[in-house]
Every structure is written in C-alpha cells, then in structure tokens.
Write a protein that holds these residues in place. Structure first.
Motif, PDB file in Angstrom:
ATOM      1  N   SER A 119      11.282  57.708  42.097  1.00  0.00           N
ATOM      2  CA  SER A 119       9.762  57.328  41.607  1.00  0.00           C
ATOM      3  C   SER A 119       9.869  58.098  40.174  1.00  0.00           C
ATOM      4  CB  SER A 119       9.031  58.169  42.408  1.00  0.00           C
ATOM      5  OG  SER A 119       9.089  59.451  42.512  1.00  0.00           O
ATOM      6  N   GLY A 120       8.587  57.703  39.657  1.00  0.00           N
ATOM      7  CA  GLY A 120       8.235  58.261  38.197  1.00  0.00           C
ATOM      8  C   GLY A 120       8.638  57.298  37.000  1.00  0.00           C
ATOM      9  N   GLY A 121       9.121  56.216  37.230  1.00  0.00           N
ATOM     10  CA  GLY A 121       9.381  55.401  36.268  1.00  0.00           C
ATOM     11  C   GLY A 121       7.914  54.530  35.768  1.00  0.00           C
ATOM     12  N   GLY A 122       8.260  53.817  34.653  1.00  0.00           N
ATOM     13  CA  GLY A 122       6.936  53.107  34.185  1.00  0.00           C
ATOM     14  C   GLY A 122       7.125  52.748  32.701  1.00  0.00           C
ATOM     15  N   LEU A 123       6.101  52.716  32.343  1.00  0.00           N
ATOM     16  CA  LEU A 123       5.978  52.748  30.485  1.00  0.00           C
ATOM     17  C   LEU A 123       5.944  53.937  29.990  1.00  0.00           C
ATOM     18  CD1 LEU A 123       5.658  50.707  28.207  1.00  0.00           C
ATOM     19  CD2 LEU A 123       3.241  50.768  28.386  1.00  0.00           C
ATOM     20  N   GLY A 124       6.899  54.137  28.861  1.00  0.00           N
ATOM     21  CA  GLY A 124       6.589  55.530  28.170  1.00  0.00           C
ATOM     22  C   GLY A 124       6.716  55.154  26.706  1.00  0.00           C
ATOM     23  N   GLN A 125       6.185  55.922  25.852  1.00  0.00           N
ATOM     24  CA  GLN A 125       5.900  55.682  24.547  1.00  0.00           C
ATOM     25  C   GLN A 125       7.046  56.037  23.803  1.00  0.00           C
ATOM     26  OE1 GLN A 125       3.185  54.660  22.702  1.00  0.00           O
ATOM     27  NE2 GLN A 125       1.817  54.105  24.601  1.00  0.00           N
ATOM     28  N   PRO A 126       7.678  55.510  22.560  1.00  0.00           N
ATOM     29  CA  PRO A 126       8.542  56.273  21.982  1.00  0.00           C
ATOM     30  C   PRO A 126       8.128  57.773  21.476  1.00  0.00           C
ATOM     31  CG  PRO A 126       8.217  54.033  21.034  1.00  0.00           C
ATOM     32  CD  PRO A 126       7.177  54.198  22.290  1.00  0.00           C
ATOM     33  N   GLY A 127       9.027  58.538  21.512  1.00  0.00           N
ATOM     34  CA  GLY A 127       8.831  59.996  21.460  1.00  0.00           C
ATOM     35  C   GLY A 127       7.981  61.008  22.508  1.00  0.00           C
ATOM     36  N   GLY A 128       7.605  59.958  23.503  1.00  0.00           N
ATOM     37  CA  GLY A 128       6.990  60.573  24.744  1.00  0.00           C
ATOM     38  C   GLY A 128       8.113  61.175  25.992  1.00  0.00           C
ATOM     39  N   SER A 129       7.784  61.494  27.073  1.00  0.00           N
ATOM     40  CA  SER A 129       8.210  61.948  28.141  1.00  0.00           C
ATOM     41  C   SER A 129       8.006  61.081  29.534  1.00  0.00           C
ATOM     42  CB  SER A 129       7.947  63.439  28.314  1.00  0.00           C
ATOM     43  OG  SER A 129       8.296  64.082  27.266  1.00  0.00           O
ATOM     44  N   LEU A 130       8.851  61.138  30.330  1.00  0.00           N
ATOM     45  CA  LEU A 130       8.891  60.820  31.599  1.00  0.00           C
ATOM     46  C   LEU A 130       9.664  61.691  32.612  1.00  0.00           C
ATOM     47  CD1 LEU A 130       8.872  56.728  31.391  1.00  0.00           C
ATOM     48  CD2 LEU A 130       7.036  58.052  31.872  1.00  0.00           C
ATOM     49  N   ARG A 131       9.441  62.026  33.679  1.00  0.00           N
ATOM     50  CA  ARG A 131      10.028  62.451  34.642  1.00  0.00           C
ATOM     51  C   ARG A 131      10.270  61.792  35.914  1.00  0.00           C
ATOM     52  NH1 ARG A 131       8.388  67.647  38.680  1.00  0.00           N
ATOM     53  NH2 ARG A 131      10.054  68.734  38.380  1.00  0.00           N
ATOM     54  N   LEU A 132      11.340  61.546  36.262  1.00  0.00           N
ATOM     55  CA  LEU A 132      11.959  60.627  37.360  1.00  0.00           C
ATOM     56  C   LEU A 132      12.374  61.818  38.625  1.00  0.00           C
ATOM     57  CD1 LEU A 132      14.446  58.291  35.925  1.00  0.00           C
ATOM     58  CD2 LEU A 132      11.914  58.024  36.130  1.00  0.00           C
ATOM     59  N   SER A 133      11.859  61.462  39.669  1.00  0.00           N
ATOM     60  CA  SER A 133      12.210  62.018  41.039  1.00  0.00           C
ATOM     61  C   SER A 133      13.066  61.081  41.764  1.00  0.00           C
ATOM     62  CB  SER A 133      11.139  62.501  41.534  1.00  0.00           C
ATOM     63  OG  SER A 133      10.344  63.380  40.882  1.00  0.00           O
ATOM     64  N   CYS A 134      13.897  61.945  42.545  1.00  0.00           N
ATOM     65  CA  CYS A 134      14.678  61.004  43.595  1.00  0.00           C
ATOM     66  C   CYS A 134      14.693  61.926  44.888  1.00  0.00           C
ATOM     67  CB  CYS A 134      16.080  60.871  43.067  1.00  0.00           C
ATOM     68  SG  CYS A 134      17.110  59.953  44.613  1.00  0.00           S
ATOM     69  N   ALA A 135      14.106  61.456  45.951  1.00  0.00           N
ATOM     70  CA  ALA A 135      13.957  62.310  47.330  1.00  0.00           C
ATOM     71  C   ALA A 135      15.127  61.594  48.123  1.00  0.00           C
ATOM     72  CB  ALA A 135      12.595  62.228  47.837  1.00  0.00           C
ATOM     73  N   ALA A 136      15.714  62.571  48.772  1.00  0.00           N
ATOM     74  CA  ALA A 136      16.997  61.991  49.679  1.00  0.00           C
ATOM     75  C   ALA A 136      16.511  62.605  51.158  1.00  0.00           C
ATOM     76  CB  ALA A 136      18.279  62.625  49.327  1.00  0.00           C
ATOM     77  N   SER A 137      17.057  61.535  52.104  1.00  0.00           N
ATOM     78  CA  SER A 137      16.678  61.969  53.290  1.00  0.00           C
ATOM     79  C   SER A 137      17.922  61.469  54.016  1.00  0.00           C
ATOM     80  CB  SER A 137      15.807  60.903  53.927  1.00  0.00           C
ATOM     81  OG  SER A 137      15.639  59.622  53.591  1.00  0.00           O
ATOM     82  N   ALA A 138      18.030  62.352  55.306  1.00  0.00           N
ATOM     83  CA  ALA A 138      19.252  61.943  56.291  1.00  0.00           C
ATOM     84  C   ALA A 138      20.719  62.415  55.763  1.00  0.00           C
ATOM     85  CB  ALA A 138      19.293  60.422  56.736  1.00  0.00           C
ATOM     86  N   ILE A 139      20.499  63.185  54.580  1.00  0.00           N
ATOM     87  CA  ILE A 139      22.007  63.645  54.121  1.00  0.00           C
ATOM     88  C   ILE A 139      21.901  65.264  54.047  1.00  0.00           C
ATOM     89  CG2 ILE A 139      22.508  61.719  52.737  1.00  0.00           C
ATOM     90  CD1 ILE A 139      21.760  63.054  50.447  1.00  0.00           C
ATOM     91  N   THR A 140      22.747  65.997  54.157  1.00  0.00           N
ATOM     92  CA  THR A 140      22.788  67.342  53.655  1.00  0.00           C
ATOM     93  C   THR A 140      22.978  67.583  52.342  1.00  0.00           C
ATOM     94  OG1 THR A 140      24.107  67.833  55.792  1.00  0.00           O
ATOM     95  CG2 THR A 140      24.017  69.457  54.319  1.00  0.00           C
ATOM     96  N   PHE A 141      21.657  67.500  51.936  1.00  0.00           N
ATOM     97  CA  PHE A 141      21.465  67.425  50.437  1.00  0.00           C
ATOM     98  C   PHE A 141      22.036  68.402  49.635  1.00  0.00           C
ATOM     99  CE2 PHE A 141      19.014  65.858  46.693  1.00  0.00           C
ATOM    100  CZ  PHE A 141      19.000  66.931  45.928  1.00  0.00           C
ATOM    101  N   CYS A 142      22.307  69.622  49.996  1.00  0.00           N
ATOM    102  CA  CYS A 142      22.858  70.632  49.209  1.00  0.00           C
ATOM    103  C   CYS A 142      24.486  70.403  48.974  1.00  0.00           C
ATOM    104  CB  CYS A 142      22.575  72.356  49.785  1.00  0.00           C
ATOM    105  SG  CYS A 142      23.248  72.444  51.439  1.00  0.00           S
ATOM    106  N   LEU A 143      24.978  69.598  49.735  1.00  0.00           N
ATOM    107  CA  LEU A 143      26.515  69.416  49.944  1.00  0.00           C
ATOM    108  C   LEU A 143      26.700  68.633  48.588  1.00  0.00           C
ATOM    109  CD1 LEU A 143      27.412  69.270  53.351  1.00  0.00           C
ATOM    110  CD2 LEU A 143      27.827  71.286  51.953  1.00  0.00           C
ATOM    111  N   TYR A 144      25.581  67.482  48.216  1.00  0.00           N
ATOM    112  CA  TYR A 144      25.984  66.453  47.580  1.00  0.00           C
ATOM    113  C   TYR A 144      25.809  66.653  46.006  1.00  0.00           C
ATOM    114  CZ  TYR A 144      26.264  63.210  51.463  1.00  0.00           C
ATOM    115  OH  TYR A 144      26.645  62.382  52.416  1.00  0.00           O
ATOM    116  N   ASN A 145      26.756  66.202  45.276  1.00  0.00           N
ATOM    117  CA  ASN A 145      26.701  65.886  43.729  1.00  0.00           C
ATOM    118  C   ASN A 145      25.527  64.758  43.552  1.00  0.00           C
ATOM    119  OD1 ASN A 145      28.556  68.064  43.353  1.00  0.00           O
ATOM    120  ND2 ASN A 145      30.075  66.249  43.489  1.00  0.00           N
TER     121      ASN A 145
END
Length: 115
Positions: A7-33
């Motif tokens: 999530s977090g995608g969309g339209l950004g302005q040149p010179g601006g900022s965006l923040r993407l997030s990726c939420a994981a489920s059904a995995i032992t997240f701390c083990l994963y790269n």
C-alpha cells in the motif's frame, strides 16, 4: 496462505515523497529477508532495496540517499520511504519475502511521479 499486501502507492510530485508499506501474513516475518523491487513499462523488474532479517540494508545505486527501507517485526511490515522523487521512479513496486528456498511476492502497487 501467505499474503504480502502493498500500500501507499499513487501519484507523487517530482522532489516529493511517498511511503510504501508491505504487510505480511502467514509467515514467520522475522526470519525473512524483505525486499522492494520495481518494474517500469517495457523494462525488467529490478531490485530497489532489501533488508535482511537482521536489519542490514542494501540499496540500488540509483536510489541511495533518497530511498530508505526499514522493517517493523512487531507489525510484520516492511516500508520503503521514497524521498526526492524523480519521474524515472515511475513503476509498479513489488514487495518480496525470501527465506531459505521460500520466496513470495506481493501484487504490486503503482507509483507515478509526475507534475
């Protein structure tokens, strides 16, 4: 069933900022790269940044100093903070989880940088 939800995608302005997030489920997240990749129209998918299970980060040269990958193991979430955006950063951004022989991809989120 393993799921990576970006999530977090969309339209950004040149010179601006965006923040993407990726939420994981059904995995032992701390083990994963965890990694962020992107694919622009007509181009191959390429690595943007990765963060190891231990927190070590690696970024593509084109985004160093502008994009920052981080993770919150308590929330099973990896982030990509994108600053100083450029039009050439326009692409579909994908999240990837990798551990041993297991690898999973998210469905992708579109990032468009345009004025």
């Amino acid at each position: 069933q393993v799921q990576l939800s970006e999530s977090g995608g969309g339209l950004g302005q040149p010179g601006g900022s965006l923040r993407l997030s990726c939420a994981a489920s059904a995995i032992t997240f701390c083990l994963y790269n965890m990694g962020w990749y992107r694919q622009a129209p007509g181009k191959q998918r390429e690595l943007v940044a990765v963060i190891s299970s231990g927190g070590t980060t690696t970024s593509a040269g084109s985004v160093k100093g502008r994009f920052t990958i981080s993770r919150d193991n308590a929330k099973n979430t990896v982030y990509l903070q994108m600053d100083s955006l450029k039009p050439e950063n326009t692409a579909v951004y994908y999240c990837r989880a990798h551990w041993m022989t297991r690898a999973y991809w998210g469905q992708g989120t579109q990032v468009t940088v345009s004025s």
